[in-house]
Write a protein that holds these residues in place. Structure first.
Motif, mmCIF file in Angstrom:
data_model
loop_
_atom_site.group_PDB
_atom_site.id
_atom_site.type_symbol
_atom_site.label_atom_id
_atom_site.label_comp_id
_atom_site.label_asym_id
_atom_site.label_seq_id
_atom_site.Cartn_x
_atom_site.Cartn_y
_atom_site.Cartn_z
ATOM 1 N N ILE A 46 0.836 -1.206 0.000
ATOM 2 C CA ILE A 46 0.000 0.000 0.000
ATOM 3 C C ILE A 46 0.870 1.254 0.000
ATOM 4 O O ILE A 46 0.609 2.200 -0.747
ATOM 5 N N LEU A 47 1.924 1.259 0.816
ATOM 6 C CA LEU A 47 2.831 2.410 0.844
ATOM 7 C C LEU A 47 3.493 2.629 -0.505
ATOM 8 O O LEU A 47 3.677 3.763 -0.957
ATOM 9 N N MET A 48 3.850 1.539 -1.179
ATOM 10 C CA MET A 48 4.487 1.657 -2.481
ATOM 11 C C MET A 48 3.492 2.150 -3.530
ATOM 12 O O MET A 48 3.849 2.948 -4.407
ATOM 13 N N ILE A 49 2.248 1.708 -3.444
ATOM 14 C CA ILE A 49 1.243 2.102 -4.432
ATOM 15 C C ILE A 49 0.888 3.580 -4.309
ATOM 16 O O ILE A 49 0.766 4.287 -5.316
ATOM 17 N N ILE A 50 0.731 4.077 -3.071
ATOM 18 C CA ILE A 50 0.350 5.474 -2.917
ATOM 19 C C ILE A 50 1.522 6.418 -3.155
ATOM 20 O O ILE A 50 1.326 7.619 -3.311
ATOM 21 N N GLY A 51 2.739 5.894 -3.194
ATOM 22 C CA GLY A 51 3.903 6.694 -3.564
ATOM 23 C C GLY A 51 4.386 7.673 -2.508
ATOM 24 O O GLY A 51 5.035 8.657 -2.842
ATOM 25 N N LYS A 52 4.079 7.445 -1.262
ATOM 26 C CA LYS A 52 4.496 8.357 -0.198
ATOM 27 C C LYS A 52 5.890 8.029 0.340
ATOM 28 O O LYS A 52 6.447 8.788 1.111
ATOM 29 N N THR A 53 6.435 6.914 -0.064
ATOM 30 C CA THR A 53 7.763 6.501 0.395
ATOM 31 C C THR A 53 8.584 6.052 -0.811
ATOM 32 O O THR A 53 8.018 5.645 -1.830
ATOM 33 N N PRO A 54 9.917 6.112 -0.719
ATOM 34 C CA PRO A 54 10.758 5.628 -1.825
ATOM 35 C C PRO A 54 10.527 4.128 -2.056
ATOM 36 O O PRO A 54 10.509 3.343 -1.113
ATOM 37 N N MET A 55 10.331 3.743 -3.313
ATOM 38 C CA MET A 55 9.906 2.387 -3.615
ATOM 39 C C MET A 55 10.916 1.314 -3.211
ATOM 40 O O MET A 55 10.555 0.341 -2.556
ATOM 41 N N TYR A 56 12.183 1.456 -3.586
ATOM 42 C CA TYR A 56 13.151 0.407 -3.286
ATOM 43 C C TYR A 56 13.423 0.301 -1.789
ATOM 44 O O TYR A 56 13.543 -0.799 -1.253
ATOM 45 N N ILE A 57 13.517 1.437 -1.107
ATOM 46 C CA ILE A 57 13.751 1.404 0.337
ATOM 47 C C ILE A 57 12.567 0.759 1.039
ATOM 48 O O ILE A 57 12.733 -0.078 1.929
ATOM 49 N N THR A 58 11.360 1.122 0.630
ATOM 50 C CA THR A 58 10.159 0.532 1.220
ATOM 51 C C THR A 58 10.122 -0.975 0.983
ATOM 52 O O THR A 58 9.798 -1.747 1.886
ATOM 53 N N ALA A 59 10.468 -1.398 -0.210
ATOM 54 C CA ALA A 59 10.448 -2.821 -0.536
ATOM 55 C C ALA A 59 11.464 -3.590 0.305
ATOM 56 O O ALA A 59 11.154 -4.653 0.849
ATOM 57 N N VAL A 60 12.664 -3.061 0.436
ATOM 58 C CA VAL A 60 13.709 -3.761 1.199
ATOM 59 C C VAL A 60 13.365 -3.801 2.683
ATOM 60 O O VAL A 60 13.435 -4.860 3.321
ATOM 61 N N VAL A 61 12.955 -2.670 3.241
ATOM 62 C CA VAL A 61 12.645 -2.621 4.672
ATOM 63 C C VAL A 61 11.399 -3.452 4.983
ATOM 64 O O VAL A 61 11.389 -4.251 5.924
ATOM 65 N N GLY A 62 10.351 -3.296 4.189
ATOM 66 C CA GLY A 62 9.120 -4.040 4.428
ATOM 67 C C GLY A 62 9.311 -5.535 4.311
ATOM 68 O O GLY A 62 8.821 -6.311 5.141
ATOM 69 N N SER A 63 10.016 -5.971 3.273
ATOM 70 C CA SER A 63 10.238 -7.407 3.104
ATOM 71 C C SER A 63 11.156 -7.971 4.180
ATOM 72 O O SER A 63 10.988 -9.114 4.613
ATOM 73 N N THR A 64 12.124 -7.184 4.640
ATOM 74 C CA THR A 64 13.007 -7.646 5.717
ATOM 75 C C THR A 64 12.226 -7.837 7.012
ATOM 76 O O THR A 64 12.380 -8.860 7.693
ATOM 77 N N ILE A 65 11.371 -6.887 7.343
ATOM 78 C CA ILE A 65 10.557 -7.012 8.550
ATOM 79 C C ILE A 65 9.617 -8.207 8.427
ATOM 80 O O ILE A 65 9.460 -8.998 9.365
ATOM 81 N N ALA A 66 9.002 -8.370 7.257
ATOM 82 C CA ALA A 66 8.102 -9.509 7.051
ATOM 83 C C ALA A 66 8.850 -10.837 7.162
ATOM 84 O O ALA A 66 8.355 -11.786 7.773
ATOM 85 N N ALA A 67 10.048 -10.913 6.606
ATOM 86 C CA ALA A 67 10.836 -12.148 6.693
ATOM 87 C C ALA A 67 11.239 -12.451 8.129
ATOM 88 O O ALA A 67 11.221 -13.610 8.556
ATOM 89 N N LEU A 68 11.614 -11.418 8.885
ATOM 90 C CA LEU A 68 11.950 -11.628 10.295
ATOM 91 C C LEU A 68 10.750 -12.147 11.077
ATOM 92 O O LEU A 68 10.873 -13.056 11.904
ATOM 93 N N LEU A 69 9.581 -11.576 10.809
ATOM 94 C CA LEU A 69 8.366 -12.033 11.492
ATOM 95 C C LEU A 69 8.009 -13.468 11.113
ATOM 96 O O LEU A 69 7.447 -14.204 11.917
ATOM 97 N N ALA A 70 8.327 -13.863 9.889
ATOM 98 C CA ALA A 70 8.044 -15.229 9.431
ATOM 99 C C ALA A 70 9.064 -16.231 9.943
ATOM 100 O O ALA A 70 8.885 -17.435 9.781
ATOM 101 N N GLY A 71 10.140 -15.746 10.559
ATOM 102 C CA GLY A 71 11.129 -16.652 11.149
ATOM 103 C C GLY A 71 12.380 -16.895 10.334
ATOM 104 O O GLY A 71 13.168 -17.776 10.656
#
Length: 90
Positions: free
Chosen positions: A16-41
């Protein structure tokens, strides 16, 4: 709530953050996916076959190659005067 459900929620918020364009796309993708991966174990690094470090390095290589190709294409277009709006067609 389990880690996988929390990870899925983080992925949706990241998209959602990437779609609305309020945050830099690559940084959002890396940070968001890293947090999601950590939560998944998935561990940050180590001897496991799948780690966040390995996923990030494997994912960034194609992005860098794509960006290089795009910049090369734009450079070729500029040197061929395709961006010159004052050029008169013959």
């Amino acid at each position: 709530m389990t880690g996988v459900i929390l990870a899925q929620i983080v992925v949706v918020v990241t998209l959602i953050l990437m779609i609305i364009g309020k945050t830099p796309m690559y940084i959002t993708a890396v940070v968001g996916s890293t947090i999601a991966a950590l939560l998944a174990g998935i561990p940050l690094y180590g001897a496991d076959p799948v780690t966040i470090k390995g996923l990030l390095i494997g994912g960034l290589n194609p992005v860098l190659i794509d960006m290089g190709g795009i910049l090369l294409f734009i450079g070729i277009m500029q040197s061929g005067s395709t961006h010159d709006i004052n050029k008169k067609s013959e």
